[in-house]
Scaffold this motif. Structure first.
Motif, mmCIF file in Angstrom:
data_model
loop_
_atom_site.group_PDB
_atom_site.id
_atom_site.type_symbol
_atom_site.label_atom_id
_atom_site.label_comp_id
_atom_site.label_asym_id
_atom_site.label_seq_id
_atom_site.Cartn_x
_atom_site.Cartn_y
_atom_site.Cartn_z
ATOM 1 N N ILE A 102 0.845 -1.201 0.000
ATOM 2 C CA ILE A 102 0.000 0.000 0.000
ATOM 3 C C ILE A 102 0.879 1.250 0.000
ATOM 4 O O ILE A 102 0.628 2.210 -0.756
ATOM 5 C CB ILE A 102 -0.953 -0.001 1.213
ATOM 6 C CG1 ILE A 102 -1.965 -1.137 1.096
ATOM 7 C CG2 ILE A 102 -1.666 1.346 1.337
ATOM 8 C CD1 ILE A 102 -2.815 -1.341 2.337
ATOM 9 N N LYS A 103 1.918 1.251 0.824
ATOM 10 C CA LYS A 103 2.834 2.402 0.903
ATOM 11 C C LYS A 103 3.480 2.676 -0.452
ATOM 12 O O LYS A 103 3.515 3.816 -0.921
ATOM 13 C CB LYS A 103 3.900 2.113 1.966
ATOM 14 C CG LYS A 103 4.961 3.181 2.141
ATOM 15 C CD LYS A 103 5.862 2.816 3.326
ATOM 16 C CE LYS A 103 6.964 3.837 3.535
ATOM 17 N NZ LYS A 103 8.032 3.717 2.521
ATOM 18 N N ASP A 104 3.974 1.609 -1.086
ATOM 19 C CA ASP A 104 4.619 1.767 -2.390
ATOM 20 C C ASP A 104 3.624 2.280 -3.435
ATOM 21 O O ASP A 104 3.964 3.142 -4.254
ATOM 22 C CB ASP A 104 5.207 0.427 -2.841
ATOM 23 C CG ASP A 104 5.876 0.536 -4.202
ATOM 24 O OD1 ASP A 104 6.970 1.116 -4.290
ATOM 25 O OD2 ASP A 104 5.283 0.053 -5.196
ATOM 26 N N ALA A 105 2.396 1.757 -3.391
ATOM 27 C CA ALA A 105 1.375 2.194 -4.352
ATOM 28 C C ALA A 105 1.062 3.679 -4.166
ATOM 29 O O ALA A 105 0.923 4.424 -5.146
ATOM 30 C CB ALA A 105 0.106 1.360 -4.188
ATOM 31 N N CYS A 106 0.970 4.126 -2.906
ATOM 32 C CA CYS A 106 0.666 5.537 -2.638
ATOM 33 C C CYS A 106 1.814 6.450 -3.071
ATOM 34 O O CYS A 106 1.580 7.558 -3.557
ATOM 35 C CB CYS A 106 0.377 5.736 -1.155
ATOM 36 S SG CYS A 106 -1.177 5.010 -0.579
ATOM 37 N N GLU A 107 3.032 5.977 -2.891
ATOM 38 C CA GLU A 107 4.197 6.816 -3.198
ATOM 39 C C GLU A 107 4.529 6.825 -4.692
ATOM 40 O O GLU A 107 5.005 7.839 -5.214
ATOM 41 C CB GLU A 107 5.418 6.326 -2.408
ATOM 42 C CG GLU A 107 5.301 6.577 -0.917
ATOM 43 C CD GLU A 107 6.519 6.094 -0.140
ATOM 44 O OE1 GLU A 107 7.404 5.440 -0.756
ATOM 45 O OE2 GLU A 107 6.583 6.363 1.073
ATOM 46 N N ASN A 108 4.286 5.711 -5.374
ATOM 47 C CA ASN A 108 4.786 5.572 -6.744
ATOM 48 C C ASN A 108 3.711 5.424 -7.815
ATOM 49 O O ASN A 108 4.031 5.517 -9.008
ATOM 50 C CB ASN A 108 5.738 4.375 -6.813
ATOM 51 C CG ASN A 108 6.959 4.559 -5.945
ATOM 52 O OD1 ASN A 108 7.651 5.569 -6.054
ATOM 53 N ND2 ASN A 108 7.223 3.608 -5.047
ATOM 54 N N TRP A 109 2.477 5.203 -7.417
ATOM 55 C CA TRP A 109 1.403 5.019 -8.388
ATOM 56 C C TRP A 109 0.258 6.017 -8.208
ATOM 57 O O TRP A 109 -0.313 6.489 -9.183
ATOM 58 C CB TRP A 109 0.830 3.596 -8.297
ATOM 59 C CG TRP A 109 1.732 2.527 -8.796
ATOM 60 C CD1 TRP A 109 2.782 1.947 -8.129
ATOM 61 C CD2 TRP A 109 1.687 1.899 -10.085
ATOM 62 N NE1 TRP A 109 3.375 0.992 -8.915
ATOM 63 C CE2 TRP A 109 2.728 0.942 -10.111
ATOM 64 C CE3 TRP A 109 0.861 2.032 -11.195
ATOM 65 C CZ2 TRP A 109 2.963 0.136 -11.228
ATOM 66 C CZ3 TRP A 109 1.094 1.228 -12.306
ATOM 67 C CH2 TRP A 109 2.138 0.299 -12.318
ATOM 68 N N GLY A 110 -0.113 6.305 -6.962
ATOM 69 C CA GLY A 110 -1.307 7.112 -6.693
ATOM 70 C C GLY A 110 -2.590 6.349 -6.926
ATOM 71 O O GLY A 110 -3.688 6.885 -6.747
ATOM 72 N N PHE A 111 -2.471 5.085 -7.312
ATOM 73 C CA PHE A 111 -3.602 4.201 -7.603
ATOM 74 C C PHE A 111 -3.281 2.806 -7.067
ATOM 75 O O PHE A 111 -2.121 2.391 -7.044
ATOM 76 C CB PHE A 111 -3.798 4.042 -9.124
ATOM 77 C CG PHE A 111 -4.688 5.052 -9.775
ATOM 78 C CD1 PHE A 111 -5.985 4.716 -10.162
ATOM 79 C CD2 PHE A 111 -4.229 6.340 -10.041
ATOM 80 C CE1 PHE A 111 -6.797 5.640 -10.802
ATOM 81 C CE2 PHE A 111 -5.039 7.266 -10.679
ATOM 82 C CZ PHE A 111 -6.328 6.919 -11.059
#
Length: 315
Positions: free
Chosen positions: A24-33
């Motif tokens: 979740i952290k990686d998705a928020c930091e690198n995808w926004g989705f």
């Protein structure tokens, strides 16, 4: 090509929790989705929402859309159209006060199902905000408190259909933009694709997946996290075949909520607060005319309204 992040919420309750929180952290930091499965909303409820939404479009919206297309001569367009979207929509408000009873053409079964679905989405949004707090090192409930303002959050749903388009290369279903608000929860068609996000200069498809909920972060979370998380440009491309359903619910701050970077995310030894402080409704008034333009000038414009709003909230 990187794989679009899919989060199994069931793993938050077992030995996979730490790895899931990291995803979740990686998705928020690198995808926004990211896309959620096993999110706790019943499959039966989602199936009913989908069936009644598609029935409502056929019964009440399809003919109006065809008349609009004919009146604007869109089917004979010869060049790219940049001032409208190939979509049929209506909007529902759930919080602070519901307007579902006031929307014409909705039958009682549909009204009830949409209300039930909104209750489940509201719970999911608030759970997600607390998961983001945990990853950010913020006190549990911080984001919900910031969003609350004096009357509670704004929560509403945009129900859209993207019908088959004879000129998909010339007309977008929805032009590229970032979302103004907080956290967005999307129940999308699992057969007809169209949603894309911009990552590293490339448009990437958000994969249709049955009974999933797609999450994306809005401009307010970019501000509150002082840029640690980003709102991401996305669009809907049209398809020559198939009608795409999209039910996007927006869990946003209350109108008078004061939005600013969380103090815990601003380094004290440097002037690292790069985002302004403002009242959410002021941002929305600005966004209304600039939705399809870059977000950075919006943030710059809000800096002039940052005066006299007091200190930044602490955790």
């Amino acid at each position: 090509m990187e794989k679009f992040p899919v989060i199994d919420m069931g793993n938050l309750n077992n030995e996979e929790r730490a790895a899931t929180m990291e995803t979740i952290k990686d998705a928020c930091e690198n995808w926004g989705f990211f896309e959620l499965v096993n999110h706790g909303i019943s499959i039966e409820l989602m199936d009913t929402v989908e069936r009644l939404t598609k029935e409502h479009y056929k019964k009440c919206m399809e003919q109006r859309f065809k008349e609009m297309v004919a009146s604007k001569g869109l089917e004979s367009a010869q060049s790219e159209i940049n001032d409208l979207d190939w979509e049929s929509t209506f909007f529902l408000r759930h919080l602070p006060v519901s307007n579902i009873s006031e929307i014409p053409d909705l039958d009682q079964d549909y009204r009830k199902v949409i209300k039930d679905f909104a209750v489940e989405l509201e719970k999911l949004a608030e759970l997600l905000l607390d998961l983001l707090c945990e990853n950010l090192g913020l006190e549990k409930g911080y984001l919900k408190k910031v969003f609350y303002g004096s009357k509670g959050p704004n929560f509403g749903t945009k129900v859209s259909n993207y019908p088959p388009c004879p000129k998909p290369e010339l007309i977008k279903g929805l032009r590229a933009h970032t979302d103004a608000g907080g956290i967005i929860l999307l129940f999308q068609d699992h057969k007809v694709s169209g949603l894309q996000l911009l990552k590293d200069g490339h448009w990437i498809d958000v994969p249709p997946m049955r009974h999933s909920i797609v999450i994306n972060l809005g401009d307010q979370l970019e501000v509150i996290t002082n840029g640690k998380y980003k709102s991401v440009i996305h669009r809907v491309v049209t398809q020559a075949e198939g009608n795409r359903m999209s039910i996007a619910s927006f869990y946003n701050p209350g109108n008078d909520a004061v939005i600013a970077p969380a103090q815990a995310l601003v380094k004290e030894d440097e002037t690292s607060q790069v985002y302004p402080k403002f009242v959410f409704d002021d941002y929305m008034k600005l966004y209304a005319g600039l939705k399809f333009q870059a977000k950075e000038p919006r943030f710059e414009a809000m800096k002039s309204s940052s005066i006299n709003l007091g200190p930044i909230a602490t955790v």
